[in-house]
Design a protein around this motif. Sequence first.
Motif, PDB file in Angstrom:
ATOM      1  N   PRO A   1     -27.250  -6.622  20.133  1.00  0.00           N
ATOM      2  CA  PRO A   1     -27.490  -5.375  20.865  1.00  0.00           C
ATOM      3  C   PRO A   1     -26.199  -4.738  21.383  1.00  0.00           C
ATOM      4  CG  PRO A   1     -29.076  -7.052  21.518  1.00  0.00           C
ATOM      5  CD  PRO A   1     -28.082  -7.728  20.625  1.00  0.00           C
ATOM      6  N   GLY A   2     -26.217  -3.411  21.385  1.00  0.00           N
ATOM      7  CA  GLY A   2     -25.060  -2.663  21.890  1.00  0.00           C
ATOM      8  C   GLY A   2     -24.529  -1.700  20.843  1.00  0.00           C
ATOM      9  N   GLY A   3     -23.470  -0.981  21.203  1.00  0.00           N
ATOM     10  CA  GLY A   3     -22.845  -0.058  20.253  1.00  0.00           C
ATOM     11  C   GLY A   3     -21.797  -0.804  19.435  1.00  0.00           C
ATOM     12  N   HIS A   4     -21.781  -0.567  18.119  1.00  0.00           N
ATOM     13  CA  HIS A   4     -20.816  -1.262  17.275  1.00  0.00           C
ATOM     14  C   HIS A   4     -20.174  -0.322  16.265  1.00  0.00           C
ATOM     15  CE1 HIS A   4     -21.920  -5.207  18.766  1.00  0.00           C
ATOM     16  NE2 HIS A   4     -23.205  -4.891  18.598  1.00  0.00           N
ATOM     17  N   ASN A   5     -18.913  -0.626  16.003  1.00  0.00           N
ATOM     18  CA  ASN A   5     -18.169   0.125  15.012  1.00  0.00           C
ATOM     19  C   ASN A   5     -18.010  -0.749  13.776  1.00  0.00           C
ATOM     20  OD1 ASN A   5     -17.188   2.693  14.900  1.00  0.00           O
ATOM     21  ND2 ASN A   5     -15.064   2.008  15.073  1.00  0.00           N
ATOM     22  N   LEU A   6     -18.515  -0.272  12.647  1.00  0.00           N
ATOM     23  CA  LEU A   6     -18.382  -1.024  11.395  1.00  0.00           C
ATOM     24  C   LEU A   6     -17.307  -0.355  10.556  1.00  0.00           C
ATOM     25  CD1 LEU A   6     -22.213  -1.203  10.664  1.00  0.00           C
ATOM     26  CD2 LEU A   6     -20.796  -2.994  11.713  1.00  0.00           C
ATOM     27  N   THR A   7     -16.351  -1.151  10.096  1.00  0.00           N
ATOM     28  CA  THR A   7     -15.249  -0.591   9.316  1.00  0.00           C
ATOM     29  C   THR A   7     -15.150  -1.341   7.995  1.00  0.00           C
ATOM     30  OG1 THR A   7     -14.106  -0.122  11.385  1.00  0.00           O
ATOM     31  CG2 THR A   7     -12.770  -0.021   9.381  1.00  0.00           C
ATOM     32  N   VAL A   8     -14.756  -0.622   6.941  1.00  0.00           N
ATOM     33  CA  VAL A   8     -14.643  -1.253   5.623  1.00  0.00           C
ATOM     34  C   VAL A   8     -13.279  -0.945   5.023  1.00  0.00           C
ATOM     35  CG1 VAL A   8     -15.649   0.709   4.371  1.00  0.00           C
ATOM     36  CG2 VAL A   8     -15.833  -1.586   3.404  1.00  0.00           C
ATOM     37  N   ARG A   9     -12.769  -1.890   4.225  1.00  0.00           N
ATOM     38  CA  ARG A   9     -11.557  -1.622   3.458  1.00  0.00           C
ATOM     39  C   ARG A   9     -11.630  -2.384   2.137  1.00  0.00           C
ATOM     40  NH1 ARG A   9      -6.918  -5.253   6.632  1.00  0.00           N
ATOM     41  NH2 ARG A   9      -7.583  -7.249   5.743  1.00  0.00           N
ATOM     42  N   ALA A  10     -10.975  -1.832   1.121  1.00  0.00           N
ATOM     43  CA  ALA A  10     -11.030  -2.435  -0.211  1.00  0.00           C
ATOM     44  C   ALA A  10      -9.643  -2.886  -0.637  1.00  0.00           C
ATOM     45  CB  ALA A  10     -11.575  -1.424  -1.219  1.00  0.00           C
ATOM     46  N   THR A  11      -9.628  -3.792  -1.599  1.00  0.00           N
ATOM     47  CA  THR A  11      -8.379  -4.210  -2.243  1.00  0.00           C
ATOM     48  C   THR A  11      -8.528  -3.885  -3.728  1.00  0.00           C
ATOM     49  OG1 THR A  11      -8.080  -5.982  -0.640  1.00  0.00           O
ATOM     50  CG2 THR A  11      -6.841  -6.164  -2.704  1.00  0.00           C
ATOM     51  N   ASP A  12      -7.486  -3.269  -4.308  1.00  0.00           N
ATOM     52  CA  ASP A  12      -7.609  -2.891  -5.716  1.00  0.00           C
ATOM     53  C   ASP A  12      -7.106  -3.995  -6.637  1.00  0.00           C
ATOM     54  OD1 ASP A  12      -4.844  -2.788  -6.015  1.00  0.00           O
ATOM     55  OD2 ASP A  12      -4.747  -0.598  -5.856  1.00  0.00           O
ATOM     56  N   GLY A  13      -7.228  -3.774  -7.929  1.00  0.00           N
ATOM     57  CA  GLY A  13      -6.890  -4.791  -8.923  1.00  0.00           C
ATOM     58  C   GLY A  13      -5.419  -5.179  -8.966  1.00  0.00           C
ATOM     59  N   THR A  14      -4.566  -4.398  -8.314  1.00  0.00           N
ATOM     60  CA  THR A  14      -3.148  -4.774  -8.260  1.00  0.00           C
ATOM     61  C   THR A  14      -2.866  -5.627  -7.031  1.00  0.00           C
ATOM     62  OG1 THR A  14      -2.384  -2.920  -6.908  1.00  0.00           O
ATOM     63  CG2 THR A  14      -2.557  -2.517  -9.285  1.00  0.00           C
ATOM     64  N   GLY A  15      -3.898  -5.882  -6.215  1.00  0.00           N
ATOM     65  CA  GLY A  15      -3.709  -6.678  -5.010  1.00  0.00           C
ATOM     66  C   GLY A  15      -3.384  -5.839  -3.781  1.00  0.00           C
ATOM     67  N   GLN A  16      -3.285  -4.543  -3.961  1.00  0.00           N
ATOM     68  CA  GLN A  16      -2.943  -3.646  -2.864  1.00  0.00           C
ATOM     69  C   GLN A  16      -4.154  -3.431  -1.951  1.00  0.00           C
ATOM     70  OE1 GLN A  16       0.317  -2.198  -3.190  1.00  0.00           O
ATOM     71  NE2 GLN A  16       0.080  -1.702  -1.018  1.00  0.00           N
ATOM     72  N   VAL A  17      -3.978  -3.700  -0.648  1.00  0.00           N
ATOM     73  CA  VAL A  17      -5.057  -3.459   0.303  1.00  0.00           C
ATOM     74  C   VAL A  17      -5.052  -1.975   0.690  1.00  0.00           C
ATOM     75  CG1 VAL A  17      -6.011  -4.067   2.565  1.00  0.00           C
ATOM     76  CG2 VAL A  17      -4.828  -5.799   1.194  1.00  0.00           C
ATOM     77  N   GLN A  18      -6.225  -1.381   0.732  1.00  0.00           N
ATOM     78  CA  GLN A  18      -6.375   0.024   1.104  1.00  0.00           C
ATOM     79  C   GLN A  18      -5.686   0.305   2.433  1.00  0.00           C
ATOM     80  OE1 GLN A  18     -10.516   1.085   1.321  1.00  0.00           O
ATOM     81  NE2 GLN A  18     -10.107   2.831   2.662  1.00  0.00           N
ATOM     82  N   THR A  19      -4.878   1.348   2.460  1.00  0.00           N
ATOM     83  CA  THR A  19      -4.100   1.614   3.669  1.00  0.00           C
ATOM     84  C   THR A  19      -4.977   2.103   4.826  1.00  0.00           C
ATOM     85  OG1 THR A  19      -2.292   2.904   4.625  1.00  0.00           O
ATOM     86  CG2 THR A  19      -3.557   3.972   2.911  1.00  0.00           C
ATOM     87  N   GLU A  20      -4.561   1.689   6.024  1.00  0.00           N
ATOM     88  CA  GLU A  20      -5.270   2.142   7.230  1.00  0.00           C
ATOM     89  C   GLU A  20      -4.833   3.553   7.601  1.00  0.00           C
ATOM     90  OE1 GLU A  20      -4.402  -0.178  10.716  1.00  0.00           O
ATOM     91  OE2 GLU A  20      -5.941   0.829  11.913  1.00  0.00           O
ATOM     92  N   GLN A  21      -3.657   3.929   7.091  1.00  0.00           N
ATOM     93  CA  GLN A  21      -3.070   5.192   7.523  1.00  0.00           C
ATOM     94  C   GLN A  21      -3.925   6.392   7.132  1.00  0.00           C
ATOM     95  OE1 GLN A  21       1.017   5.713   6.514  1.00  0.00           O
ATOM     96  NE2 GLN A  21       1.145   7.465   7.895  1.00  0.00           N
ATOM     97  N   ARG A  22      -4.338   7.139   8.142  1.00  0.00           N
ATOM     98  CA  ARG A  22      -5.174   8.317   7.928  1.00  0.00           C
ATOM     99  C   ARG A  22      -4.337   9.485   7.451  1.00  0.00           C
ATOM    100  NH1 ARG A  22     -10.834   9.712   8.395  1.00  0.00           N
ATOM    101  NH2 ARG A  22     -11.790   7.755   8.996  1.00  0.00           N
ATOM    102  N   THR A  23      -4.687  10.065   6.322  1.00  0.00           N
ATOM    103  CA  THR A  23      -4.047  11.326   5.941  1.00  0.00           C
ATOM    104  C   THR A  23      -5.141  12.335   5.649  1.00  0.00           C
ATOM    105  OG1 THR A  23      -4.002  10.725   3.602  1.00  0.00           O
ATOM    106  CG2 THR A  23      -2.029  10.217   4.884  1.00  0.00           C
ATOM    107  N   ARG A  24      -4.749  13.600   5.678  1.00  0.00           N
ATOM    108  CA  ARG A  24      -5.711  14.660   5.368  1.00  0.00           C
ATOM    109  C   ARG A  24      -5.887  14.745   3.860  1.00  0.00           C
ATOM    110  NH1 ARG A  24      -4.948  19.874   8.230  1.00  0.00           N
ATOM    111  NH2 ARG A  24      -3.567  20.329   6.499  1.00  0.00           N
ATOM    112  N   THR A  25      -6.829  15.529   3.428  1.00  0.00           N
ATOM    113  CA  THR A  25      -7.067  15.647   1.985  1.00  0.00           C
ATOM    114  C   THR A  25      -5.889  16.355   1.313  1.00  0.00           C
ATOM    115  OG1 THR A  25      -8.232  17.709   2.336  1.00  0.00           O
ATOM    116  CG2 THR A  25      -9.570  15.727   2.239  1.00  0.00           C
TER     117      THR A  25
END
Length: 530
Positions: free
Chosen positions: A490-514
């Motif tokens: 119970p309570g408010g929760h933030n669910l976050t997801v991130r992927a790793t690609d086939g080169t082993g690179q983890v998806q960056t956290e850095q937010r950029t605009r489109t």
Amino acid sequence: MPGVSSFRSKLVRAVMGALAGLLAAFTALAVAELAAGLVRPAAGPVTVVGGAVIDRTPAAVKDFAIRTFGENDKTVLQLGILAILALIAVALGVLALAHRRIGAAGVLLFGIVGAAAALSRPDSTGLGDALPSIGGAVAGAAVLYLLASKAAHVPAVAGADGQDGPGGWSRRGFLTAAGVTAVAAASAGALGRYFTGRQGQGAIASRENLVLPKPASPAPAVPAGVQLKVPGITAFTTPNSDFYRVDTALTVPKVDAGTWRLRIHGKGVTRPRTYTLDELLARPLIERDITLTCVSNEVGGPYIGNARWLGIPLADLLEEAGVKPPSKGGRADQLVARSVDGMTLGSPVEDVMDGRDAILAVGMNGEPLPFDHGFPVRMLVPGLYGYVSACKWIEDIELTTFDAYDPYWVKRKWARKAPIKTQARIDTPKPFARPAAGAVTVAGVAWAQRRGITRVEVRVDDGPWQDADLAAQAGVDTWRQWSYRWNATPGGHNLTVRATDGTGQVQTEQRTRTIPDGASGWHSVFVTVP
Ligand SMILES: Nc1nc2c(c(=O)[nH]1)N[C@H]1C(S)=C(S)[C@@H](COP(=O)(O)O)O[C@H]1N2
Ligand SMILES: [Mo]
């Protein structure tokens, strides 16, 4: 009470002036519609003005419009243009009561604006495109002049029976003239619609009659288990009717497959050639599952879809034309695709010829391309955002260099090169959902076209990253589903997801605009467990 009656008569006149102005605008648009139906539907004034507005909209505003109005952005734009037109028409109508010529000249001015917009469009075919706007404006100006003169002669206070006043015109006379105008304009508009529709009939018939050949190289079998059985998760294959649509076309081009041609020419092309559709279809076709993504897709956004495409390998055509990739000494490093509506998109020749399944697609999920998605032929290059690869309604391929030419979006500050960034999206639960405490399935899709997805992790609030279960992977060019069983408290929760690609690179956290080359950052969803 002279004060009251003069106020009333002024009001009646103003209403008549407004009506005259609106009818003039309606006539102008209807006559323009008729002329466009006879000349070229894409040259209609609302279409060309809307198109010119789109062409000149700064990238940030366009992105905002797509975000805010979604795929209704074009309807909103057209309604906006009509609303502004109506306001100006009312003003011109009232003005015309006292100054007929100035009012009529005002209408003509709009014709000139429309004509200028038509000629400025990238797909303008010449002076003929100015005709609908000019013709419509002349008709509109004439209507305003006539109706304003009738309105001006209506006596200050009409007789109770609406009989003729001293000037020879009655309110009834004005209304009759207005009615006749309205009917005539509506007929002209309907006739225009009819002609426009008929022009599209040939294209529609050519699509209905098109029989897609069997692929010489069918799509590799999709492993069982690409589709998780989780309610609320995106389908692995996006049905054509649900596939996102992003383009600048206010009227979807209806191209007749029978008269369609594709020209290949430019730097380093030793054997330039023009193909008919039949010639292309006679070649060995390949069928592939490819996930297409728009650079305007926000983190967590909807502008992505996966389809089974049938098409002609593009690299083969280029090789036959004598094109070499830069790495093999080729002189052209940019392939510019041009559509029938004047859109230009530039892709790196190296990418197109590096062995990936770059195709000229003719089929989408087992049927000819829908008109919305580029019938009869569109380009697709796995791994590149749509605006640098996926030209719909393509008719011309020119080999050039990045130094020599900036295509449409690059002129508007988007990046010259734009490989798709690794992203993961939570499809379920939805933002602000209220799942019950206990086992909750968090699930979605992740994509990194050309590289594939090897890992997806989920984090609850500031807890540790937990591995999600991956669905089977169809290939490196398609998205991959994932799911995670969360024991919700119970309570408010933030669910976050991130992927790793086939080169082993983890998806960056850095937010950029489109802008300029695609959004990055992690997708989060906030939920409340009651
Ligand atoms: N002729 C033309 N092709 C175009 C565009 C366009 O505006 N005009 N938009 C591009 C963009 S930005 C994207 S993301 C894809 C979208 O393809 P879809 O509408 O079939 O999903 O088409 C690309 N091809
Ligand atoms: Mo896009």
